[in-house]
Design an enzyme around this catalytic site. Structure first.
Site, PDB file in Angstrom:
ATOM      1  N   ASN A  46       0.857  -1.186   0.000  1.00  0.00           N
ATOM      2  CA  ASN A  46       0.000   0.000   0.000  1.00  0.00           C
ATOM      3  C   ASN A  46       0.895   1.238   0.000  1.00  0.00           C
ATOM      4  OD1 ASN A  46      -1.922   1.982   0.411  1.00  0.00           O
ATOM      5  ND2 ASN A  46      -2.357   1.416   2.522  1.00  0.00           N
ATOM      6  N   TRP A  47       0.964   1.907  -1.145  1.00  0.00           N
ATOM      7  CA  TRP A  47       1.825   3.088  -1.260  1.00  0.00           C
ATOM      8  C   TRP A  47       1.245   4.306  -0.556  1.00  0.00           C
ATOM      9  CZ3 TRP A  47       4.850   3.905  -6.471  1.00  0.00           C
ATOM     10  CH2 TRP A  47       5.695   2.804  -6.671  1.00  0.00           C
ATOM     11  N   LYS A  48      -0.028   4.266  -0.191  1.00  0.00           N
ATOM     12  CA  LYS A  48      -0.696   5.383   0.471  1.00  0.00           C
ATOM     13  C   LYS A  48      -0.532   6.653  -0.380  1.00  0.00           C
ATOM     14  CE  LYS A  48      -0.109   3.096   4.896  1.00  0.00           C
ATOM     15  NZ  LYS A  48       0.138   3.219   6.355  1.00  0.00           N
ATOM     16  N   GLU A  83      -4.698  -5.092  10.850  1.00  0.00           N
ATOM     17  CA  GLU A  83      -3.703  -4.057  11.083  1.00  0.00           C
ATOM     18  C   GLU A  83      -3.994  -3.354  12.407  1.00  0.00           C
ATOM     19  OE1 GLU A  83      -1.728  -2.468   7.145  1.00  0.00           O
ATOM     20  OE2 GLU A  83      -3.632  -1.485   7.521  1.00  0.00           O
ATOM     21  N   GLY A 140       3.124   2.173  10.942  1.00  0.00           N
ATOM     22  CA  GLY A 140       4.085   3.249  10.776  1.00  0.00           C
ATOM     23  C   GLY A 140       4.808   3.678  12.032  1.00  0.00           C
ATOM     24  N   GLY A 169       3.062  -1.193   4.227  1.00  0.00           N
ATOM     25  CA  GLY A 169       3.010   0.228   3.930  1.00  0.00           C
ATOM     26  C   GLY A 169       4.335   0.754   3.432  1.00  0.00           C
ATOM     27  N   GLY A 170       5.062   1.448   4.290  1.00  0.00           N
ATOM     28  CA  GLY A 170       6.289   2.128   3.892  1.00  0.00           C
ATOM     29  C   GLY A 170       7.318   1.236   3.229  1.00  0.00           C
ATOM     30  N   SER A 223       3.981  -2.210  10.346  1.00  0.00           N
ATOM     31  CA  SER A 223       5.433  -2.196  10.528  1.00  0.00           C
ATOM     32  C   SER A 223       6.084  -3.526  10.140  1.00  0.00           C
ATOM     33  CB  SER A 223       5.797  -1.819  11.978  1.00  0.00           C
ATOM     34  OG  SER A 223       5.331  -0.515  12.283  1.00  0.00           O
ATOM     35  N   GLU A 270      -6.678   4.370   8.326  1.00  0.00           N
ATOM     36  CA  GLU A 270      -6.491   5.783   7.990  1.00  0.00           C
ATOM     37  C   GLU A 270      -7.715   6.353   7.281  1.00  0.00           C
ATOM     38  OE1 GLU A 270      -1.720   4.962   7.695  1.00  0.00           O
ATOM     39  OE2 GLU A 270      -2.878   5.236   5.837  1.00  0.00           O
ATOM     40  N   HIS A 290      -9.294   0.756   5.458  1.00  0.00           N
ATOM     41  CA  HIS A 290      -8.022   0.974   6.139  1.00  0.00           C
ATOM     42  C   HIS A 290      -8.239   1.939   7.298  1.00  0.00           C
ATOM     43  CE1 HIS A 290      -3.867   2.182   6.873  1.00  0.00           C
ATOM     44  NE2 HIS A 290      -3.496   1.110   6.197  1.00  0.00           N
TER      45      HIS A 290
END
Length: 249
Positions: A9-11, A163, A169, A230-231, A209, A95, A93
């Site tokens: 997921n590049w967000k 999640e 993150g 994610g990241g 993470s 977020e 998600h």
């Protein structure tokens, strides 16, 4: 056997220059023995799909509107995602739930729209730190599963991603026992609701993470069929390490 899935997921990250990372991923993991999925910002979705070409890497959206079209400025429909080359969409998600007030009912409506457009849904569930500290984790997960997942879901069309909000993150991860407890619970809830066949065929991802350094341990946990990353999915070297760990799990 459930096909393992590494989803990135590049967000809200990445411009066209970032697609060079996709070239590396295609070269090194374009024929992986597990399924690989990238979910970029909508602005990159079509270009990413073209860049990937015939490689065995799927592309997905990060959300969709429950309506197929209409006066919804700034939104994107499931049909639009599919037209741009998507085969998946991430829904619910944390977020989106926090930043845009998306409720379980909204996520379910989005999922119905996605299924109607032929997309597979990655539906996210997870507790906040306060909910974890209050020992309410399984109650929260139960409510999100019941409220967010459409009745017509199947093992082919549904992926569930756990999640924990407090691990996204932050560099923090639950213990392996905590991950296993939730994943086993989700499996049992899906089997209870949809029956053994569908319940056992839905893939369960862990997200929060995930890194190359901890991926192997996480993938060894009961009922963990992959990761929503994610990241670490933004760089081919990092995401590739996670894919490697999943292939070896």
């Amino acid at each position: 056997m459930r096909v393992k899935l590494a989803a990135g997921n590049w967000k809200m990250n990445g411009t066209r220059a970032a697609l060079a990372e996709v070239d590396t991923l295609v070269a090194e993991h374009g024929a992986a023995s597990v399924e690989v999925l990238l979910c970029p910002p909508a602005t990159l979705l079509g270009a990413m799909a073209e860049r990937i070409g015939d490689a065995q890497i799927a592309v997905g959206g990060q959300t969709c509107h429950p309506e197929a079209s209409g006066a919804h400025t700034g939104d994107i429909s499931a049909e639009m995602l599919a037209d741009a080359g998507a085969t998946y969409v991430i829904l619910g998600h944390s977020e989106r739930r926090a930043d845009h007030g998306e409720s379980n009912d909204m996520v379910r409506a989005q999922a119905r729209a996605a299924l109607a457009a032929g997309l597979k849904c990655v539906i996210c569930v997870g507790e906040t730190e306060a909910e974890r500290d209050a020992a309410n984790t399984l109650d929260i997960i139960s409510g999100q599963l019941a409220g967010s997942i459409p009745d017509l879901s199947t093992g082919e069309s549904l992926v569930v991603a756990y999640e924990p909000v407090w691990a996204i993150g932050t560099g923090r991860t639950p213990t392996l026992d905590q991950i296993g407890e939730v994943h086993d619970y989700i499996r049992a809830e899906l089997e209870r609701r949809f029956g053994t066949g569908v319940g056992r065929s839905v893939r369960l991802l862990y997200g929060g993470s995930v890194k190359p350094s901890n991926a192997a341990d996480i993938f060894a946990v009961s009922n963990v069929d992959g990761a929503l990353v994610g990241g670490a999915s933004l760089k081919a070297a990092d995401f590739g390490g996670i894919i490697d760990a999943l292939e070896q799990a």
